[in-house]
Design a protein around this motif. Structure first.
Motif, short mmCIF file in Angstrom:
data_model
loop_
_atom_site.label_atom_id
_atom_site.label_comp_id
_atom_site.label_asym_id
_atom_site.label_seq_id
_atom_site.Cartn_x
_atom_site.Cartn_y
_atom_site.Cartn_z
N ALA A 87 0.81 -1.21 0.00
CA ALA A 87 0.00 0.00 0.00
C ALA A 87 0.85 1.27 0.00
N ARG A 100 2.74 11.11 -9.68
CA ARG A 100 2.90 9.95 -8.82
C ARG A 100 1.70 9.02 -8.97
N HIS A 101 1.97 7.71 -8.89
CA HIS A 101 0.94 6.69 -9.07
C HIS A 101 1.12 5.59 -8.03
N ARG A 102 0.02 5.00 -7.58
CA ARG A 102 0.11 3.80 -6.75
C ARG A 102 0.74 2.69 -7.59
N ASP A 149 -2.20 -1.16 -7.05
CA ASP A 149 -3.45 -0.47 -6.78
C ASP A 149 -4.53 -1.38 -6.23
N SER A 172 1.19 1.69 -12.96
CA SER A 172 0.44 1.13 -11.84
C SER A 172 0.06 -0.29 -12.22
N LEU A 191 -5.37 -1.56 0.46
CA LEU A 191 -5.17 -2.39 -0.72
C LEU A 191 -6.52 -3.02 -1.08
N ASP A 241 6.49 5.22 2.94
CA ASP A 241 6.12 5.47 1.56
C ASP A 241 7.38 5.47 0.69
N GLN A 246 3.74 1.70 -1.80
CA GLN A 246 4.65 1.77 -2.95
C GLN A 246 4.06 2.65 -4.05
N HIS A 247 4.91 3.47 -4.65
CA HIS A 247 4.48 4.39 -5.72
C HIS A 247 5.52 4.43 -6.83
#
Length: 639
Positions: free
Chosen positions: A29, A39-41, A44, A99, A73, A220, A31-32
């Protein structure tokens, strides 16, 4: 990679007691990816089917983490393990690989069902995280239910079948081993030059084991997706090669889309006039009505694109891996002095075809190449040849799409034409296998970069419906169409239930032609006489040449929860497609097609090497062998 402290005020240096599965959920949860400042998960959501190998591990961890709005998540319930991977692949392709989704299964058949999906992801260079359960690390239950016993290797399980189809594989046999394994998994998923399926095999006892985790593990993390630029010397050599070419040709592959390089490609084409043809993965790199777009290339390509390819003296590959369909099994690029220039983020692909490699991000490389070519344009006579060829092919497409009388059954080409008339620029059309990829590659008029979604690296039957679900999850306001033949539909219709459950209103266009049309044609061409390719009863002579099977695939789709519209005529088809697009429910348009007149369809203008029996008593095979040897004589190695 950069990190920030975990939320909630936890200080660095502390620990948190969690099971391995709970820790993995929290880690994922946080990680990007980040590219161009956005920025993106990275992970996802997590697809899952639970069995004894993961129910008390990842199943319990997902429950504990919460599944309401804002869940760390999100969990998605699948019906088939292979299909869950397909959905994850559709999602990440739509998101330009920035993602991805995870997929968890039990041990045994749940895990081995992942293999096909993993191969598809890795072949197509698309990231997906696989989390199969595994046998007990402690060997306390040995053999456990569904365990494969290997007498000569006690540490082998069925999950080892995932090794050759994974870009990264690890088996987490101790809690503390999760830390380096998880970090390596994220590195691989986020690396555009090294991505694909990533497998973390998780023994079921280890998943449930408690451990004191360092708080830093849950910080993060941002994995930068960089745009490496070409090396100056290689760039200068590439520009010199382009300037010296009389008939250069750009082959746009899937890397153009993954890098979001469409604008850079269009700018280069506008400035230089170099024509652009596309692979299945690269179609849509230029809009179909751009003057430089000549359509698909290779065995399923347009006649004009293949004619240009045969005469090209410099082929500029951008983000392509040069499959045998693209090269027509080494026969397409026929100019004796042809050279290759490959712009690719992966050195492995950049060196193919004995090319001058330009190892770089596609967008950055195209921008730099355009700068190095400032003021250069192709010869006007060459540009005029391309324009005439494009206009000629446009007329071929119009004839193929001709709707004709509205009261008769449509051919498959007319089905494609009817859909072309209904979709908007933002719609996405998903396909993977059968005879449709060949027709679509030649005929589909892509209006936006993401509209044409063909999985043709693995060409996996059954991909279309779950792939469409993944696309729709990635772009929830985008109309998504799965084009499915009856053979493909029967392979994997189960995720219709998932679409209904999750309210994912995909549209399925189900084309009934009573068998494997593509392989039937290939069988005939190779002397196998369409054996085993029709969905029919057996005749007295033992062949499948009796009456069509009395199956009702429309009723099947309805029984799984879809709204179904039956279209018996061309006019009804156009109305049904428009109604499906306007619906907010998962909808199937069922159409039984009329046999196509081969003379009415677009020609196959390039070869594909499918071997033919070297000796046979049957005339069909002997004739096919003669044709095979004639075409195979044109093969060459590009040295």
């Amino acid at each position: 990679m950069t990190t920030t402290p975990p939320a909630g005020g936890a200080s660095r240096g502390g620990t948190r007691r969690l099971t391995v599965a709970q820790a993995l959920v929290r880690f994922l949860a946080a990680q990007h990816t980040e590219r161009d400042g956005a920025r993106h998960r990275l992970i996802d959501a997590c697809w899952g089917i639970f069995g004894h190998g993961n129910v008390a591990g990842l199943g319990q961890a997902l429950v504990e983490s919460g599944q309401g709005p804002g869940a760390p998540l999100r969990y998605l319930q699948g019906r088939n393990e292979q299909a869950m991977v397909h959905a994850a692949v559709g999602y990440t392709r739509q998101r330009n690989r920035l993602s991805a989704h995870a997929v968890t299964t039990s041990i045994g058949p749940g895990a081995t069902n992942l293999v096909t999906g993993a191969a598809l992801a890795t072949v197509n260079r698309l990231p997906v995280l696989l989390l199969p359960g595994d046998t007990f690390a402690t060997r306390t239950a040995d053999p456990v239910l569904q365990q494969l016993e290997v007498p000569w290797a006690g540490d082998v399980s069925v999950n080892d079948a995932l090794r050759p189809v994974s870009r990264y594989f690890d088996r987490v046999t101790r809690p503390e081993a999760l830390v380096p394994a998880a970090l390596q998994a994220m590195r691989t998923l986020a690396d555009p030059a090294d991505t694909g399926a990533v497998t973390l095999a998780l023994p079921q006892d280890v998943q449930a084991e408690a451990f004191d985790w360092p708080e830093e593990f849950f910080a993060d993390r941002v994995w930068p997706v960089r745009r490496p630029r070409p090396e100056p010397g290689a760039l200068a050599e590439a520009a010199q090669a382009v300037r010296g070419a009389r008939r250069p040709l750009i082959v746009a592959g899937g890397g153009v889309h993954h890098s979001e390089a469409e604008d850079a490609l269009r700018a280069l084409a506008d400035a230089t006039g170099i024509p652009v043809v596309s692979t299945q993965a690269g179609k849509g790199s230029l809009r179909h009505d751009h003057p430089c777009d000549l359509g698909g290339v290779g065995h399923t390509g347009t006649a004009v694109a293949d004619e240009l390819a045969r005469a090209a003296d410099l082929v500029i590959g951008v983000g392509t891996r040069y499959s045998d369909f693209t090269t027509a099994s080494g026969t397409l690029f026929a100019e004796p002095s042809v050279r290759f220039l490959n712009l690719n983020i992966t050195a492995f692909d950049g060196h193919k075809m004995s090319a001058l490699p330009l190892v770089a991000d596609a967008r950055a490389g195209l921008e730099d190449l355009a700068g190095a070519l400032s003021g250069h344009r192709v010869d006007e006579a060459y540009a005029a040849d391309c324009a005439r060829g494009k206009a000629s092919w446009d007329r071929v497409v119009e004839r193929a799409y001709d709707a004709g009388a509205g009261g008769s059954r449509p051919t498959q080409l007319q089905v494609i034409g009817a859909l072309d008339a209904v979709v908007g620029d933002e719609d996405v059309v998903v396909n993977a296998a059968g005879s449709l990829p060949g027709d679509l590659h030649k005929l589909w008029r892509a209006r936006s970069p993401r509209q044409y979604h063909l999985e043709y690296g693995y060409s996996c039957m059954g991909y279309e419906i779950p792939g469409a679900i993944g696309v729709r999850l990635a772009a929830p306001r985008t109309p998504v169409w799965a084009l499915v033949g009856d053979g493909t539909y029967l392979m994997l219709p189960t995720e219709i239930v998932t679409a209904v459950q999750e309210g994912v209103n995909i549209n399925v266009v189900l084309v009934q032609n009573h068998g494997y049309a593509s392989i039937g044609g290939l069988s005939e061409a190779t002397g196998a006489e369409r054996f085993g390719t029709a969905y029919r009863h057996r005749a007295p002579d033992g062949t499948y040449t009796g009456d069509p099977l009395p199956v009702d695939l429309a009723a099947n789709a309805a029984s799984l929860g879809m709204d179904v519209l039956r279209a018996g005529t061309r006019e009804a088809l156009r109305e049904a497609l428009a109604e499906a697009r306007a619906s907010d429910r998962p909808t199937c348009v069922y159409v039984e097609t009329a046999p196509a007149d081969p003379a009415a369809g677009p020609p196959v203008s390039a070869w594909w090497d499918v071997v033919v029996a070297g000796t046979s008593a049957r005339p069909a095979a002997r004739g096919a062998r003669e044709e095979y040897e004639r075409r195979a004589a044109d093969r060459r190695r590009y040295l």
